[in-house]
Each structure stands twice: as C-alpha cells, then as structure tokens.
Design a protein around this motif. Structure first.
Motif, PDB file in Angstrom:
ATOM      1  N   ASN A   4       0.830  -1.212   0.000  1.00 25.04           N
ATOM      2  CA  ASN A   4       0.000   0.000   0.000  1.00 25.04           C
ATOM      3  C   ASN A   4       0.861   1.257   0.000  1.00 25.04           C
TER       4      ASN A   4
ATOM      5  N   ASP B 225       2.234   1.673  -3.438  1.00 25.40           N
ATOM      6  CA  ASP B 225       1.185   2.206  -4.322  1.00 25.40           C
ATOM      7  C   ASP B 225       1.022   3.712  -4.118  1.00 25.40           C
ATOM      8  N   ALA B 226       1.019   4.114  -2.844  1.00 27.52           N
ATOM      9  CA  ALA B 226       0.801   5.531  -2.522  1.00 27.52           C
ATOM     10  C   ALA B 226       1.946   6.381  -3.076  1.00 27.52           C
TER      11      ALA B 226
ATOM     12  N   LYS C 255       1.532   6.581  -6.886  1.00 29.60           N
ATOM     13  CA  LYS C 255       0.494   7.554  -7.263  1.00 29.60           C
ATOM     14  C   LYS C 255       1.026   8.986  -7.125  1.00 29.60           C
TER      15      LYS C 255
ATOM     16  N   ASP D  92       5.016   6.181   5.126  1.00 31.29           N
ATOM     17  CA  ASP D  92       5.428   6.472   3.753  1.00 31.29           C
ATOM     18  C   ASP D  92       5.211   7.939   3.456  1.00 31.29           C
TER      19      ASP D  92
ATOM     20  N   ILE E  91       0.999   9.489  -1.331  1.00 31.00           N
ATOM     21  CA  ILE E  91      -0.078  10.397  -1.718  1.00 31.00           C
ATOM     22  C   ILE E  91      -0.984  10.816  -0.549  1.00 31.00           C
ATOM     23  N   GLY E  92      -0.972   9.994   0.528  1.00 28.97           N
ATOM     24  CA  GLY E  92      -1.797  10.327   1.689  1.00 28.97           C
ATOM     25  C   GLY E  92      -3.287  10.219   1.401  1.00 28.97           C
ATOM     26  N   MET E  93      -4.095  10.538   2.409  1.00 26.40           N
ATOM     27  CA  MET E  93      -5.542  10.479   2.227  1.00 26.40           C
ATOM     28  C   MET E  93      -6.211  11.664   2.908  1.00 26.40           C
TER      29      MET E  93
ATOM     30  N   ASN F  89     -11.886   4.432   1.788  1.00 26.40           N
ATOM     31  CA  ASN F  89     -10.910   3.389   1.451  1.00 26.40           C
ATOM     32  C   ASN F  89     -10.710   2.362   2.549  1.00 26.40           C
ATOM     33  N   ILE F  90     -10.789   2.823   3.782  1.00 28.63           N
ATOM     34  CA  ILE F  90     -10.518   1.911   4.888  1.00 28.63           C
ATOM     35  C   ILE F  90     -11.766   1.857   5.762  1.00 28.63           C
TER      36      ILE F  90
ATOM     37  N   VAL G 185      -5.203  -9.623   0.959  1.00 24.03           N
ATOM     38  CA  VAL G 185      -6.352  -9.135   1.718  1.00 24.03           C
ATOM     39  C   VAL G 185      -6.187  -7.706   2.192  1.00 24.03           C
ATOM     40  N   GLY G 186      -5.014  -7.138   1.908  1.00 22.49           N
ATOM     41  CA  GLY G 186      -4.885  -5.716   2.097  1.00 22.49           C
ATOM     42  C   GLY G 186      -4.774  -5.241   3.529  1.00 22.49           C
ATOM     43  N   PHE G 187      -5.171  -4.029   3.695  1.00 16.47           N
ATOM     44  CA  PHE G 187      -4.940  -3.328   4.946  1.00 16.47           C
ATOM     45  C   PHE G 187      -5.429  -4.109   6.170  1.00 16.47           C
ATOM     46  N   TYR G 188      -6.603  -4.733   6.045  1.00 11.16           N
ATOM     47  CA  TYR G 188      -7.205  -5.363   7.236  1.00 11.16           C
ATOM     48  C   TYR G 188      -6.357  -6.462   7.841  1.00 11.16           C
TER      49      TYR G 188
ATOM     50  N   THR H 131       1.519   8.872   4.909  1.00  9.16           N
ATOM     51  CA  THR H 131       0.717   8.089   5.836  1.00  9.16           C
ATOM     52  C   THR H 131       1.617   7.343   6.802  1.00  9.16           C
TER      53      THR H 131
END
Ligand code: ADP
Ligand code: MG
Length: 634
Positions: free
Chosen positions: A39, A42-43, A46, A81, A84-86, A94-95, A126-129, A175
């Motif tokens: 992630n 990716d950020a 981006k 990181d 790009i942040g959120m 997203n989360i 499964v990503g962030f979770y 982030t």
C-alpha cells in the motif's frame, strides 16, 4: 480550529473478513507487513504520477521512501510512507469498506479451507485489514498531497467500528500506520524479524524501505540484468514478489529488444489459474517501468485480453518519463511493444508445446479458456491456431489432446478439410448420428466442448491449406470419394420398386412435418441411425446457432433437412407399412418421434410432454404385439 470526531461502523463484509483474519490465519500472519508495504508503495507510485503530471504537491522535497520503526517495550510498530496520503473523505471510503470484487468468494473459500488459507490469502492480497492479525489497535495518521488538505487520524481496535478525526498537529505528507502489537506478536517489534519479512516478501518494492536508517530492500531491476547472470531462484523470488504466489512460475520468458522499440521484459506463465478458485477475474497486465522507475502497476494495454493472465514487467527507454495516464493509453510505442511482445509470447508457447509437452499441457489445462479468446487477434491468427488443442476421434480418451498440425499430419489423400463437431462431452459425440459417416470413412473429427471453440472455428475458417468444417453441416456426398474403412454391413439394397415407395414415403414424411423441416431426403451419411437433422451446407453449426439464439433471446427451432437412412430396419418396416396403407397412423407417430428425438439430442425440445405421451402409446402397442406375436397371453 474545532476538533471533530466521527465514529463509523465497519461494513458487514469487513467485519466478517476481520473475524477470519484475527482468528484463523495464524501461520501466515507475517504477510500483514507485505500488505502495508505494498500500500505504501502504491501511494508513492500515485504521488510520483501526480508529480510527473505537474500537479502542485505538498512537501515537495520529501524523499520518496518507506520507513519502518519499532519500540519493543511499548510493543509498537510503525510503517510510514511519504506517498499520496488520504483526505478525511478518502480514508473513510478506502478503509472501512471493501471495494475489491470477489471478496465474499474469498471469505467463503478461506473459511472452508482453513488448512490451505495461506495460499489463498497469498493470492488474494487481503490488504490493509490483515494488520489486525497482529494488532489489537491501529492508529493511522495521514495527510494528503493536496496542498491545503488537513491531517487526519483514523483509529480502531478492529472489532466493530473505527473513529476518524482531524488532527491539530502538523504532520508531513503521507501516511503512517501505528500498530499496537498483540501480546503474541511482539516479535514484529524486532529488527531481525522485520528485515527477514521485508526480504522475503517485499524485496523488489521499487522505493527504499528503511529500518533504523538502513535500506533493507534491494530494488533490483532484474529484467535489465543479463540473462546469463540470473539464476532460476532470482526469477522465482521476483515472481513471488509480483504475484504473492507461494509456488514459482510454470515458465519464464525474458526478452531484451532493441528494434523497432527498445524494451526489456520478463513475462511469467503462472502454474495455476486462481480464477477457478473463485478469486475474481484473472486480469493483470504487466507492470510498466520507464528506465527502472515504476510508471504503471498492472498496465492492461501491454497485453491483449487473452494474455492478461500472464504476469511480469516491461521497461522501456523510449517512453518519456513524464507521460500522462491519458497519453499512455494511445501511445504508439506501447502498441509497438505490445505487438512485439505478443509475437514473442506466442513463439515461446509454440516452443514449449514442441519441447516440453507436459508443461504445455499444464498451461493449456489452466488457461486455455481465456487463451482461446485470441481468435480475435487476426494479426497472429496462424500462430494462435497452431497453439490450439482439441480432443479428437483419433485419440482414446477425453483427456487426450491434438493440435491442428497433428490432424493435418493424418489427413487422407485428397482431404482438404478439417472436420469438427460440437457437443457437451465425448459420450454425446459418440452417439451422434452425424459421426457415423466419418467413422465409416475413417475421417478424423475434432471434438469441441466449450462454446468459445465455436467462435474460434468460425473466426479461423482455415488453417494452413485446410478449411475448417462442421461435421454436422457437411454435404455427405462429398465424402463418398473416401474409401470405407469399416466394412459396410451387408444390407440388401432396395429394389427398384421399393425405391419408388421409399421416395413416396419421404414425401409423406415431409407432409407430416410440414414447415418444421426444409426437406426430407435419403441419407448417405448414416449407418446405425434411422434418421438425423442436418443444417443445410454452409450454414452455422448447431452449437453456434444455439449461442446466437441465446444472445438474441430467440426461442425458435432452426429449420433443417431431415435425412432418412433407407438401410435401417425401422425404415424398411416403414416402407412396408406405407406400401400397405399410405395413410396409416403409425407413419405419423414414428415420423414425429424421429423428428423430436433429433430435437431432443440437439437440445431443442422445449416441451417433452407430447413426446412422452407418444412414446407411451407406442410402447403400449408394441407390448400388445409382443404378447400376441409370442402367444404369451393365457
Ligand atoms: P488495495 O490495496 O487492494 O486497494 P487495501 O485494503 O490494501 O486494498 O487498501 C485499501 C485502500 O486504502 C487502498 O486502495 C488505498 O486507497 C488506501 N490506502 C491504504 N494504505 C494507504 C497508504 N499508505 N497511503 C494512501 N492510501 C492508502
Ligand atoms: Mg493493498
């Protein structure tokens, strides 16, 4: 500014996922770090893209990197990181929800196959979770790259809900994820363990990953290294990084091209098609790098749809670094790279098919359904056709496969056509009356089991000098030139008189069936069956017709020619009955039954009631005759 806090409940699907992650996947839980790093990467990617486009970016001079810090006493691990942040809106969206398709299938699979969950989780990402496999509390602090965005904090214990609030403190762009480790997961606050996991799963992340100011990952662009210096292990490690697959690839293609465009590429052929496990569509595309810098992750346009199950990278010197998303799509260089790559991939597969049959069979088994969509690739049609495999009358079992070249190697003298027939399975074909003449003449027929095969044959029309022909719509008189291989059964030919009666019988049958058939005529193709329905020569095969009908929601029954076998005992009896009484009711019943039997085997009979009723009446008659004939009645 006033501080505002909002509390949100996790969506049901997220809760379910969290429940599985926290309870059943203990053994593979280190992959949480891979997910967070991916992630972060990716950020950063981006952000790089925005910056190449010339967008105004906050904290422009921050280095693009990922930092892992830890505090063993406090049991805290932090991944930061400068990506790009959120914004607040983005983090809530997203989360807290799951956007990825196929998640619920994944959940079902993971639950039902606990033992194998590591493999599934590896494939799915499964990503962030997954962080809640090791955390009992997570705090995210993030600030978007948009110059006037406010810092936001997200906080949750991963059970039912999360809280979001704006932050007063000024934080740098990007982030940071603060993980409060569970009691049994404190090992993830140790340097050696973290290094170990990063090297194992995230070694190829294209941004520096730092632990205590030391870069841990290699950021190797192995696709630009000379082939002879690379070992199988290097490729395997890179493949696992790219795909999260636990196994290595089935095969690897590494190319370095200078003209007409410069590019380096590694293309992997996976061993398994995880699509078949219900894990969403296997649609990837290759990662696009420009001079070692990742520009687009899984960029679709580098491969046509039928090859998008392949994984890998392309790196080109000829693409400008500051190319935008839009111009990339219609970039002439990309088209050149794709054309070249497709040619190389097809040649590679051809070599594999020739030299490593077993490997090719694995590829075919897993990916043929997708691969067959290549019938639309007209530029590579012959290469594509050479890679096709079919079951055939020339082989013993449903599992054996032949190529069009195998077929050509076996054709008879004067045979200018390749025959095929479409059906549900091998048994259905062996009982199909259309096969009788091909068996009699010893002509090979390819067996097609998948709807897409019909489209393939229809699109190809020809292979080398041979026309592809549906066995069902062939004009049987054209096969007469081939000698019989099966000894013809000794049936006495009809005498002149009976021939005339037979002709009249055919006319009577046409009267009975009316407009439902275009013609009733004597058959040259049948040996064992009394009759069959034939598509007039040159029209679509019945399988294709059915597909077209489904697409057009057309419920009509296509009109065909009914062919009748004059040598069949049943037909001989009909001739006698007709001779005795041309209006006999039994002629009608039998004709109707022959017609509907053919419809039934071809899948067109919509309402079986009339037919069942007729069969019962016919059985009633025949049992009566049986009793009388054998004088069984007391
Ligand atoms: P995926 O990465 O497959 O989209 P994740 O669950 O890993 O799924 O992440 C969900 C989303 O949260 C990401 O798509 C991204 O929009 C956002 N996200 C997660 N981590 C970060 C991060 N470090 N920086 C910015 N956005 C992030
Ligand atoms: Mg992710």
């Amino acid at each position: 500014m006033e501080k505002q806090m909002h509390k949100y409940k996790f969506k049901a699907e997220v809760k379910q996922l969290l429940d599985i992650l926290t309870h059943s996947l203990y053994s593979s839980r280190e992959i949480f770090l891979r997910e967070l790093l991916s992630n972060a990467s990716d950020a950063l990617e981006k952000l790089r893209f925005e910056s190449l486009k010339g967008t105004d970016i906050a904290d422009k001079d921050l280095p693009e990197e990922i930092t892992i810090s830890f505090d063993k006493d406090k049991k805290i691990l932090t991944v930061t990181d400068t990506g790009i942040g959120m914004t607040e809106k983005e983090i809530v969206k997203n989360i807290g929800t799951i956007a990825k398709s196929g998640t619920s299938e994944f959940l079902k699979k993971a639950v039902s196959e606990k033992g194998n969950a590591a493999n599934i989780i590896g494939q799915f990402g499964v990503g962030f979770y997954s962080v809640f496999m090791v955390a009992d509390e997570v705090v995210i602090k993030t600030r978007s790259f948009l110059p006037d965005a406010e810092p936001v904090q997200w906080h949750s214990d991963g059970v039912g809900s999360f809280e979001v609030e704006t932050l007063d403190e000024k934080i740098p762009r990007g982030t940071s994820i603060e993980i409060h480790l569970k009691e049994d997961a404190v090992e993830f606050a140790e340097k050696w363990k973290l290094e170990d996991v990063v090297k194992k799963h995230s070694n190829f992340i294209p941004f520096p990953i730092k632990i205590e100011n030391e870069q841990v990952n290699k950021i190797r662009a192995i696709w630009r290294e000379p082939k002879f210096q690379l070992k199988e292990k290097d490729y395997e490690e890179f493949y696992k990084f790219l795909t999260y697959d636990q196994e290595g690839p089935l095969d690897t293609l590494h190319v370095s091209v200078d003209a007409p465009v410069q590019f380096n590429s590694i293309v992997f052929f996976p061993k398994k098609n995880y699509e078949m496990f219900g894990l969403g569509k296997n649609e990837h595309g290759l990662d696009l790098y420009v001079r070692r810098i990742l520009i687009r992750h899984e960029f679709e346009d580098l491969l046509p749809e039928y090859l998008r199950f392949l994984r890998g990278v392309v790196d080109s010197e000829d693409i400008p670094l500051n190319v935008s998303r839009e111009t990339l799509q219609e970039n002439a260089i990309i088209t050149k790279i794709r054309n070249n790559l497709v040619g190389q991939i097809l040649s590679h597969l051809a070599k594999m098919a020739e030299k490593e049959k077993e490997k090719y069979n694995t590829f075919w088994q897993e990916f043929s359904e997708r691969f067959k969509l290549g019938y639309t690739d007209y530029a590579n049609q012959e290469k594509f056709a050479g890679l096709l495999r079919f079951n055939s009358s020339a082989v013993e079992s449903e599992k054996d496969l032949v190529s069009l070249d195998d077929y050509i190697g076996r054709v008879k003298e004067e045979q200018k056509e390749i025959y095929y027939i479409f059906a549900q399975n091998r048994d259905a074909i062996e009982n199909n009356p259309h096969m009788e003449i091909f068996r009699k003449k010893g002509l090979e027929v390819l067996y097609l089991y998948h709807p897409v095969d019909e489209f393939v044959m229809d699109a190809l029309q020809k292979y080398k000098d041979y026309e592809l022909k549906s066995a069902e719509s062939i004009d049987a008189s054209k096969l007469e030139k081939f000698e019989n291989v099966e000894k013809a059964k000794k049936v006495k030919k009809l005498n002149k008189e009976d021939e005339k009666i037979f002709d009249k019988l055919l006319r009577r049958m046409k009267d009975i069936l009316g407009d439902r058939v275009t013609e009733v005529k004597a058959s040259q193709r049948l040996t064992d069956s009394p009759s069959c329905l034939v598509s007039p020569d040159g029209t679509m095969s019945s399988g294709m017709q059915k597909i077209m009908q489904l697409m057009n929601k057309d419920m009509s029954i296509p009109k065909k020619v009914m062919e009748v076998n004059p040598d069949h005992p049943l037909v001989r009896d009909l001739i006698r009955i007709y001779d005795a009484d041309s209006k006999d009711e039994l002629l009608t019943q039998v004709t109707e039954q022959l017609y509907e039997s053919a419809l039934l085997t071809e899948g067109y009979l919509r309402d079986p009631h009339v037919m069942v009723n007729r069969i019962e009446k016919l059985m009633e008659k025949s049992t009566r005759w049986y009793l009388e004939h054998n004088q069984l009645e007391k």
